[in-house]
Design a protein around this motif. Structure first.
Motif, PDB file in Angstrom:
ATOM      1  N   ALA A 127       0.836  -1.205   0.000  1.00 18.76           N
ATOM      2  CA  ALA A 127       0.000   0.000   0.000  1.00 18.76           C
ATOM      3  C   ALA A 127       0.867   1.250   0.000  1.00 18.76           C
ATOM      4  N   GLY A 128       0.419   2.273  -0.734  1.00 17.08           N
ATOM      5  CA  GLY A 128       1.104   3.551  -0.749  1.00 17.08           C
ATOM      6  C   GLY A 128       2.284   3.607  -1.703  1.00 17.08           C
ATOM      7  N   LYS A 129       2.577   2.515  -2.370  1.00 20.54           N
ATOM      8  CA  LYS A 129       3.677   2.490  -3.340  1.00 20.54           C
ATOM      9  C   LYS A 129       3.127   2.316  -4.754  1.00 20.54           C
ATOM     10  N   VAL A 130       3.893   2.771  -5.725  1.00 21.94           N
ATOM     11  CA  VAL A 130       3.611   2.443  -7.117  1.00 21.94           C
ATOM     12  C   VAL A 130       4.111   1.015  -7.301  1.00 21.94           C
ATOM     13  N   ASN A 151      14.911  -5.803 -12.482  1.00 21.71           N
ATOM     14  CA  ASN A 151      15.803  -5.627 -11.334  1.00 21.71           C
ATOM     15  C   ASN A 151      16.762  -4.461 -11.591  1.00 21.71           C
ATOM     16  N   GLU A 152      17.298  -4.381 -12.818  1.00 18.36           N
ATOM     17  CA  GLU A 152      18.188  -3.262 -13.176  1.00 18.36           C
ATOM     18  C   GLU A 152      17.437  -1.933 -13.134  1.00 18.36           C
ATOM     19  N   GLU A 153      16.230  -1.915 -13.680  1.00 17.76           N
ATOM     20  CA  GLU A 153      15.425  -0.686 -13.725  1.00 17.76           C
ATOM     21  C   GLU A 153      15.058  -0.204 -12.319  1.00 17.76           C
ATOM     22  N   ALA A 154      14.868  -1.142 -11.402  1.00 15.51           N
ATOM     23  CA  ALA A 154      14.434  -0.803 -10.035  1.00 15.51           C
ATOM     24  C   ALA A 154      15.384   0.179  -9.369  1.00 15.51           C
ATOM     25  N   ALA A 155      16.651   0.066  -9.677  1.00 13.29           N
ATOM     26  CA  ALA A 155      17.660   0.925  -9.052  1.00 13.29           C
ATOM     27  C   ALA A 155      17.425   2.407  -9.363  1.00 13.29           C
ATOM     28  N   ASN A 156      16.770   2.706 -10.475  1.00 15.45           N
ATOM     29  CA  ASN A 156      16.555   4.095 -10.899  1.00 15.45           C
ATOM     30  C   ASN A 156      15.167   4.630 -10.574  1.00 15.45           C
ATOM     31  N   LEU A 157      14.343   3.840  -9.892  1.00 13.28           N
ATOM     32  CA  LEU A 157      12.947   4.239  -9.706  1.00 13.28           C
ATOM     33  C   LEU A 157      12.631   4.776  -8.313  1.00 13.28           C
ATOM     34  N   GLY A 158      13.521   4.607  -7.358  1.00  8.78           N
ATOM     35  CA  GLY A 158      13.305   5.185  -6.034  1.00  8.78           C
ATOM     36  C   GLY A 158      12.515   4.299  -5.095  1.00  8.78           C
ATOM     37  N   ASP A 159      12.398   4.778  -3.859  1.00  8.34           N
ATOM     38  CA  ASP A 159      11.795   3.995  -2.779  1.00  8.34           C
ATOM     39  C   ASP A 159      10.276   3.939  -2.823  1.00  8.34           C
ATOM     40  N   ASN A 160       9.644   4.771  -3.659  1.00  6.34           N
ATOM     41  CA  ASN A 160       8.184   4.771  -3.718  1.00  6.34           C
ATOM     42  C   ASN A 160       7.660   3.751  -4.733  1.00  6.34           C
ATOM     43  N   VAL A 161       8.579   2.975  -5.328  1.00  6.04           N
ATOM     44  CA  VAL A 161       8.200   1.976  -6.330  1.00  6.04           C
ATOM     45  C   VAL A 161       8.634   0.607  -5.839  1.00  6.04           C
ATOM     46  N   VAL A 213      13.962  -6.750  -6.953  1.00  2.51           N
ATOM     47  CA  VAL A 213      12.569  -7.122  -7.171  1.00  2.51           C
ATOM     48  C   VAL A 213      12.151  -8.079  -6.068  1.00  2.51           C
ATOM     49  N   VAL A 214      10.867  -8.074  -5.764  1.00  5.40           N
ATOM     50  CA  VAL A 214      10.306  -8.987  -4.774  1.00  5.40           C
ATOM     51  C   VAL A 214       9.658 -10.134  -5.539  1.00  5.40           C
ATOM     52  N   THR A 215      10.108 -11.366  -5.282  1.00  6.12           N
ATOM     53  CA  THR A 215       9.475 -12.504  -5.947  1.00  6.12           C
ATOM     54  C   THR A 215       8.348 -13.029  -5.069  1.00  6.12           C
ATOM     55  N   LEU A 216       7.221 -13.275  -5.716  1.00  9.41           N
ATOM     56  CA  LEU A 216       6.029 -13.781  -5.036  1.00  9.41           C
ATOM     57  C   LEU A 216       5.570 -15.045  -5.748  1.00  9.41           C
ATOM     58  N   SER A 217       5.224 -16.068  -4.980  1.00  6.16           N
ATOM     59  CA  SER A 217       4.832 -17.348  -5.551  1.00  6.16           C
ATOM     60  C   SER A 217       3.315 -17.526  -5.518  1.00  6.16           C
ATOM     61  N   ASP A 218       2.773 -17.855  -6.684  1.00  9.06           N
ATOM     62  CA  ASP A 218       1.336 -18.093  -6.850  1.00  9.06           C
ATOM     63  C   ASP A 218       1.051 -19.599  -6.902  1.00  9.06           C
ATOM     64  N   ILE A 233       8.088   0.827 -17.947  1.00  7.09           N
ATOM     65  CA  ILE A 233       8.880   1.730 -17.107  1.00  7.09           C
ATOM     66  C   ILE A 233       8.380   3.170 -17.250  1.00  7.09           C
ATOM     67  N   ALA A 234       8.003   3.559 -18.461  1.00  3.61           N
ATOM     68  CA  ALA A 234       7.453   4.906 -18.676  1.00  3.61           C
ATOM     69  C   ALA A 234       6.168   5.082 -17.875  1.00  3.61           C
ATOM     70  N   ALA A 235       5.343   4.047 -17.814  1.00  2.00           N
ATOM     71  CA  ALA A 235       4.086   4.112 -17.044  1.00  2.00           C
ATOM     72  C   ALA A 235       4.370   4.311 -15.561  1.00  2.00           C
ATOM     73  N   VAL A 236       5.424   3.655 -15.063  1.00  2.00           N
ATOM     74  CA  VAL A 236       5.815   3.826 -13.654  1.00  2.00           C
ATOM     75  C   VAL A 236       6.314   5.259 -13.433  1.00  2.00           C
ATOM     76  N   LYS A 237       7.211   5.709 -14.290  1.00  2.00           N
ATOM     77  CA  LYS A 237       7.799   7.066 -14.123  1.00  2.00           C
ATOM     78  C   LYS A 237       6.734   8.147 -14.209  1.00  2.00           C
ATOM     79  N   ASN A 238       5.686   7.897 -14.980  1.00  2.00           N
ATOM     80  CA  ASN A 238       4.574   8.827 -15.109  1.00  2.00           C
ATOM     81  C   ASN A 238       3.850   9.042 -13.776  1.00  2.00           C
ATOM     82  N   LEU A 239       3.971   8.084 -12.864  1.00  2.00           N
ATOM     83  CA  LEU A 239       3.270   8.153 -11.580  1.00  2.00           C
ATOM     84  C   LEU A 239       4.129   8.738 -10.464  1.00  2.00           C
ATOM     85  N   LEU A 240       5.383   9.041 -10.773  1.00  2.00           N
ATOM     86  CA  LEU A 240       6.290   9.549  -9.723  1.00  2.00           C
ATOM     87  C   LEU A 240       6.266  11.069  -9.636  1.00  2.00           C
TER      88      LEU A 240
END
Length: 172
Positions: free
Chosen positions: A48-51, A73-83, A108-113, A165-172
């Protein structure tokens, strides 16, 4: 009974059936219960509260899934703590942890379904014939509204990383 969607996706050119609704931009993100590890569950509320960028892969132990998860995982480094980038697959949690360790994937956080296929059914990515989750990308804003969706029509194809990634950055 869950909705079944046919003629929307293939695996190596062969038609597959997706179980669950088609999620669209503007929808409220459905909740789900997946496993963070064998004993700990995770749900949408845990982020909650994160993109949220949710990267869905059939199995981390395949080439395209491996490349997809490494790229995010590489992209995550450039997206900040709110993602938060969540990778969902039906791999067992210890297989996910082993893969992440071997691949050096730590952002990245891996989640098992694997247990209930809750995510797959809620997001319309559960492949009826294979009991795997179909490759897809969802970007969800801080209010849990879906802002970007990519369902791949062929399971072996890679997603559009730049658009996601553009969709994520659009929300920051």
């Amino acid at each position: 009974m869950s909705q079944e969607r046919t003629n929307v996706a293939t695996f190596k050119g062969n038609p597959i059936t997706l179980v669950g609704p088609e999620i669209k931009v503007g929808d409220k993100a459905p909740d789900f219960t997946v496993n963070l590890n064998l004993v700990t569950d995770a749900s949408l509320a845990d982020y909650a509260g994160k993109v949220k960028l949710i990267s869905v892969v059939p199995s981390l132990d395949t080439g395209v899934c491996d490349a997809q998860t490494r790229r995010f995982n590489e992209e995550a480094a450039n997206l900040g703590d709110n993602v938060v980038i969540l990778t969902v697959s039906v791999d067992l949690p210890f297989a996910q942890a082993r893969w992440c360790g071997a691949a050096g994937v730590d952002k990245v956080v891996t989640l098992s379904d694997y247990k209930s296929k809750s995510f797959g059914q809620a997001y319309g990515v559960l492949i009826k014939e294979l009991q795997l989750d179909m490759r897809a990308i969802f970007v969800i804003d801080t209010n849990d509204t879906v802002q970007y969706v990519e369902y791949l029509s062929e399971m072996t194809n890679a997603p559009d990383f730049e658009k996601a990634i553009a969709a994520v950055k659009n929300l920051l």
